[in-house]
Design a protein around this motif. Sequence first.
Motif, PDB file in Angstrom:
ATOM      1  N   THR A  74      -8.365  37.456  19.579  1.00 20.34           N
ATOM      2  CA  THR A  74      -8.639  38.178  20.819  1.00 20.34           C
ATOM      3  C   THR A  74     -10.069  38.707  20.809  1.00 20.34           C
ATOM      4  OG1 THR A  74      -7.992  40.343  19.952  1.00 20.34           O
ATOM      5  CG2 THR A  74      -6.215  38.960  20.885  1.00 20.34           C
ATOM      6  N   ILE A  75     -10.517  39.119  21.981  1.00 20.57           N
ATOM      7  CA  ILE A  75     -11.856  39.706  22.072  1.00 20.57           C
ATOM      8  C   ILE A  75     -11.921  41.000  21.269  1.00 20.57           C
ATOM      9  CG2 ILE A  75     -11.417  40.941  24.235  1.00 20.57           C
ATOM     10  CD1 ILE A  75     -14.375  40.246  24.990  1.00 20.57           C
ATOM     11  N   ALA A  89     -12.591  40.046  17.815  1.00 13.08           N
ATOM     12  CA  ALA A  89     -13.993  39.645  17.690  1.00 13.08           C
ATOM     13  C   ALA A  89     -14.899  40.879  17.646  1.00 13.08           C
ATOM     14  CB  ALA A  89     -14.384  38.724  18.838  1.00 13.08           C
ATOM     15  N   ALA A 131     -12.897  30.469  23.829  1.00 10.78           N
ATOM     16  CA  ALA A 131     -12.918  31.872  23.410  1.00 10.78           C
ATOM     17  C   ALA A 131     -14.298  32.268  22.902  1.00 10.78           C
ATOM     18  CB  ALA A 131     -11.859  32.131  22.343  1.00 10.78           C
ATOM     19  N   TRP A 155     -16.707  35.013  24.565  1.00 11.41           N
ATOM     20  CA  TRP A 155     -16.970  36.246  23.827  1.00 11.41           C
ATOM     21  C   TRP A 155     -18.452  36.495  23.598  1.00 11.41           C
ATOM     22  CZ3 TRP A 155     -12.778  35.207  19.558  1.00 11.41           C
ATOM     23  CH2 TRP A 155     -11.504  35.331  20.131  1.00 11.41           C
ATOM     24  N   LYS A 156     -19.257  35.434  23.454  1.00 10.08           N
ATOM     25  CA  LYS A 156     -20.691  35.626  23.215  1.00 10.08           C
ATOM     26  C   LYS A 156     -21.347  36.363  24.377  1.00 10.08           C
ATOM     27  CE  LYS A 156     -22.933  31.512  25.073  1.00 10.08           C
ATOM     28  NZ  LYS A 156     -23.693  32.212  26.091  1.00 10.08           N
ATOM     29  N   GLU A 159     -19.233  38.125  26.858  1.00  9.69           N
ATOM     30  CA  GLU A 159     -18.394  39.278  27.191  1.00  9.69           C
ATOM     31  C   GLU A 159     -18.588  40.456  26.244  1.00  9.69           C
ATOM     32  OE1 GLU A 159     -14.529  37.474  27.186  1.00  9.69           O
ATOM     33  OE2 GLU A 159     -14.783  36.667  29.213  1.00  9.69           O
ATOM     34  N   LEU A 160     -18.741  40.209  24.953  1.00  9.06           N
ATOM     35  CA  LEU A 160     -18.867  41.326  24.009  1.00  9.06           C
ATOM     36  C   LEU A 160     -20.054  42.238  24.336  1.00  9.06           C
ATOM     37  CD1 LEU A 160     -17.729  39.596  20.729  1.00  9.06           C
ATOM     38  CD2 LEU A 160     -16.672  41.612  21.754  1.00  9.06           C
TER      39      LEU A 160
END
Length: 182
Positions: free
Chosen positions: A6-7, A10, A54, A58-59, A61-62
């Motif tokens: 999941t994020i 991460a 994913a 995530w790169k 979204e984080l």
Amino acid sequence: MADLKTIEDAFDFVQEVGICTIFSGKARDVQSLWDAVDLPDSDGQTKWGQRVEAVWAWKTELPTFYPDDIFYGKIKGGHAVLMSMEYFRETHYPKHARPVSSCRELAQQVYEIVRLSPGTTAEVRREAMDRFGCSKSRFETALKELQISLNVVRLNEPDLKNDTWVPFEEVYGELELEAPAQ
């Protein structure tokens, strides 16, 4: 920690390791987010599979969802990385920030384009190629140099579909950062 699904996993991974590449495991002494993800290489919403989907999401979204906790950038060798803001402030910035004047001429020219009119990679590249007659490859090298030297950063806005470049200080100017070693 590994087996990320999941994020949130991460996020915890980046906080734990301090710095990680996105896909490449080739950066010396830097773990890879890709290698830590435990999702199938198939069965995704696209032909790329859950794992690629994913990590690719995530790169972006984080650092967008956690701007006070996660930094996205590039390191020597051109590797895209995520890092905790603690690692960024205490280790990365002091070692790697360089004034734009120390960059190559094309990088300085590209910086001026971004400084005067932030834009997407395609917009900035088109202007640089038109104004300076550079190739796409030379432009990409200049943009990478500006990221590595911490002169430009990707704007982390939720609605942006394409990488949009702005001067570093526009996003991180209020951070209390130690002056880089000269």
